[in-house]
Design a protein around this motif. Sequence first.
Motif: not given
Length: 190
Positions: A12-32
Amino acid sequence: MINIVLFGKPGAGKGTQAEFLKEKYKLTHISTGDVFRYNLKNDTPLGKEARVYMDAGDLVPDELTTKMLIDEVNKHLDSNGILFDGYPRTIAQAEALDAFLPTIGSSVAATVALEADDNILVARLLERGKTSGRVDDQDEEKIRNRYQEYNEKTAPLMGYYKAQNKFHAVNGIGSIQEITERLTAVIDNL
Ligand code: AMP
């Protein structure tokens, strides 16, 4: 911490979108999925246990997955928030997360789902399988099995988060940028 669960079927594009969202909101991305693949590649004891499930497109047992997830979160306690990608995938995992986060003074702020039609997603995954090297992306039967796992075990999470007023869905079809904009519109409104 602002913790966001990114929700959606495989492809669905979770990984692709996570790359943008983690930058924008300064989040830690955890992909199991990524953590499991790292363990597979390095042939760790966890990787050895998870491989048989992953190669078949089955979910890894909850206990093993949750233990790994908690270990990952505990490495990032000073974070602005966690972007959960691929976790939780069962009600038991969602309950485990809801039990764990308060122990670190936190909670799930929202779940955002990327919605798309199965046939589009299967075609996308087969295409990704040509270059990703992922065994579970290369065989249509395994991909269909991942959807079955999703429908049986993961889809009920929508009701779980709706009951907590934490469920938001966006249309996952469109350009990467359009979808990022839909997601940020939801997150900015939280
Ligand atoms: P993904 O990269 O998120 O598609 O995950 C790839 C595979 O890793 C899945 O098909 C499962 O075998 C395993 N996996 C990832 N996350 C989880 C989870 N939360 N629970 C169980 N298995 C998982």
